[in-house]
Design a protein around this motif. Structure first.
Motif, mmCIF file in Angstrom:
data_model
loop_
_atom_site.group_PDB
_atom_site.id
_atom_site.type_symbol
_atom_site.label_atom_id
_atom_site.label_comp_id
_atom_site.label_asym_id
_atom_site.label_seq_id
_atom_site.Cartn_x
_atom_site.Cartn_y
_atom_site.Cartn_z
ATOM 1 N N UNK A 1 0.837 -1.200 0.000
ATOM 2 C CA UNK A 1 0.000 0.000 0.000
ATOM 3 C C UNK A 1 0.874 1.253 0.000
ATOM 4 N N UNK A 2 0.759 2.053 -1.058
ATOM 5 C CA UNK A 2 1.570 3.265 -1.208
ATOM 6 C C UNK A 2 0.665 4.423 -1.614
ATOM 7 N N UNK A 3 0.251 5.286 -0.686
ATOM 8 C CA UNK A 3 -0.529 6.455 -1.102
ATOM 9 C C UNK A 3 0.178 7.277 -2.174
ATOM 10 N N UNK A 4 1.506 7.270 -2.142
ATOM 11 C CA UNK A 4 2.262 8.037 -3.125
ATOM 12 C C UNK A 4 2.254 7.455 -4.525
ATOM 13 N N UNK A 5 1.838 6.190 -4.661
ATOM 14 C CA UNK A 5 1.860 5.541 -5.980
ATOM 15 C C UNK A 5 1.019 6.287 -7.002
ATOM 16 N N UNK B 1 -1.352 -4.099 -3.348
ATOM 17 C CA UNK B 1 -2.253 -3.924 -2.205
ATOM 18 C C UNK B 1 -2.652 -2.463 -2.054
ATOM 19 N N UNK B 2 -3.936 -2.222 -1.789
ATOM 20 C CA UNK B 2 -4.423 -0.884 -1.492
ATOM 21 C C UNK B 2 -4.060 0.115 -2.577
ATOM 22 N N UNK B 3 -3.489 1.228 -2.166
ATOM 23 C CA UNK B 3 -3.101 2.256 -3.140
ATOM 24 C C UNK B 3 -2.005 1.760 -4.085
ATOM 25 N N UNK B 4 -1.329 0.693 -3.698
ATOM 26 C CA UNK B 4 -0.336 0.107 -4.598
ATOM 27 C C UNK B 4 -0.945 -0.415 -5.879
ATOM 28 N N UNK C 1 -5.178 -6.723 -3.287
ATOM 29 C CA UNK C 1 -5.847 -6.534 -2.001
ATOM 30 C C UNK C 1 -6.470 -5.153 -1.950
ATOM 31 N N UNK C 2 -7.656 -5.059 -1.372
ATOM 32 C CA UNK C 2 -8.415 -3.807 -1.419
ATOM 33 C C UNK C 2 -7.786 -2.683 -0.602
ATOM 34 N N UNK C 3 -7.152 -3.027 0.506
ATOM 35 C CA UNK C 3 -6.737 -1.996 1.458
ATOM 36 C C UNK C 3 -5.606 -2.536 2.351
#
Length: 213
Positions: free
Chosen positions: A88-92, A119-122, A193-195
């Motif tokens: 998960x990377x918000x910066x992605x 995963x997530x933001x990734x 993965x959603x989150x």
């Protein structure tokens, strides 16, 4: 005893950073199963966000390891790795989602049917892989942050990309669960993965996928 398979962990280098919890879980699970390599755009260090009591010590210890100095994504040869993981990377949304280097690596992984886990933001990083008008994951089923999860963010109105909309507009099939629920989708060699909450299940499926080969 055969050598451990190699896994490339790709992370964002933008100021919005990488989820400490998702990266911690991903790295901890993968370190015993794979020979790991971390990579970011430009080889810039990972900026962890959401560091709390459960991750602060780990982040401090991680910063002293060689993995804290990532390879340049631009110089990565995808053929050297058996699997690819994007936590998960918000910066992605701001760098990986339009990275030509990651597009090149993902194209190799798709052509060789090698496992990819995001995963997530990734998951937004997968959006970089468009050739002309065609997304290379068109026809795949996947998940990622739902609109209901994203709308809670203060910067929702300024997000450059909404994964759910991109997937639907680009020929993919998106499914999401309720907010913050664990939800993982596996389609062929793509695991999403959603989150953040879905990190462990998604990564464990990546490990099982590689062990079964």
């Amino acid at each position: 005893m055969s050598a451990k398979p190699t896994c490339l962990i790709v992370a964002s280098a933008s100021p919005q950073g990488v989820s400490a919890k998702s990266f911690h879980q991903s790295f901890s699970l993968c370190s015993s199963a794979f020979n790991l390599q971390t990579a970011t755009p430009g080889g810039r260090p990972v900026d962890f966000v959401g560091v709390d009591e459960t991750t602060s010590r780990w982040v401090q210890d991680f910063s002293a390891t060689p993995y804290a100095t990532p390879a340049k994504l631009e110089s990565i040869d995808g053929a050297r790795y058996q699997s690819l993981l994007i936590p998960d990377c918000p910066g992605a949304l701001n760098d990986l989602a339009h990275s030509g280097s990651l597009h090149r690596i993902l194209t190799h992984f798709i052509s060789q049917q090698k496992p990819v886990c995001a995963v997530g933001h990734g998951v937004s990083a997968l959006c970089c892989a468009t050739e002309g008008q065609r997304w290379i994951f068109s026809g795949y089923s996947l998940t990622g942050p739902s609109v209901f999860e994203l709308v809670r963010k203060p910067d929702f109105a300024n997000l450059p990309l909404i994964v759910e909309d991109f997937v639907k507009d680009s020929g993919g099939s998106y499914t999401g669960n309720q907010e913050d629920a664990v939800h993982v989708v596996i389609d062929r060699h793509l695991i999403t993965g959603q989150n953040i909450q879905s990190t462990s299940l998604a990564v464990n499926n990546l490990i099982m996928f590689c062990n079964a080969k």
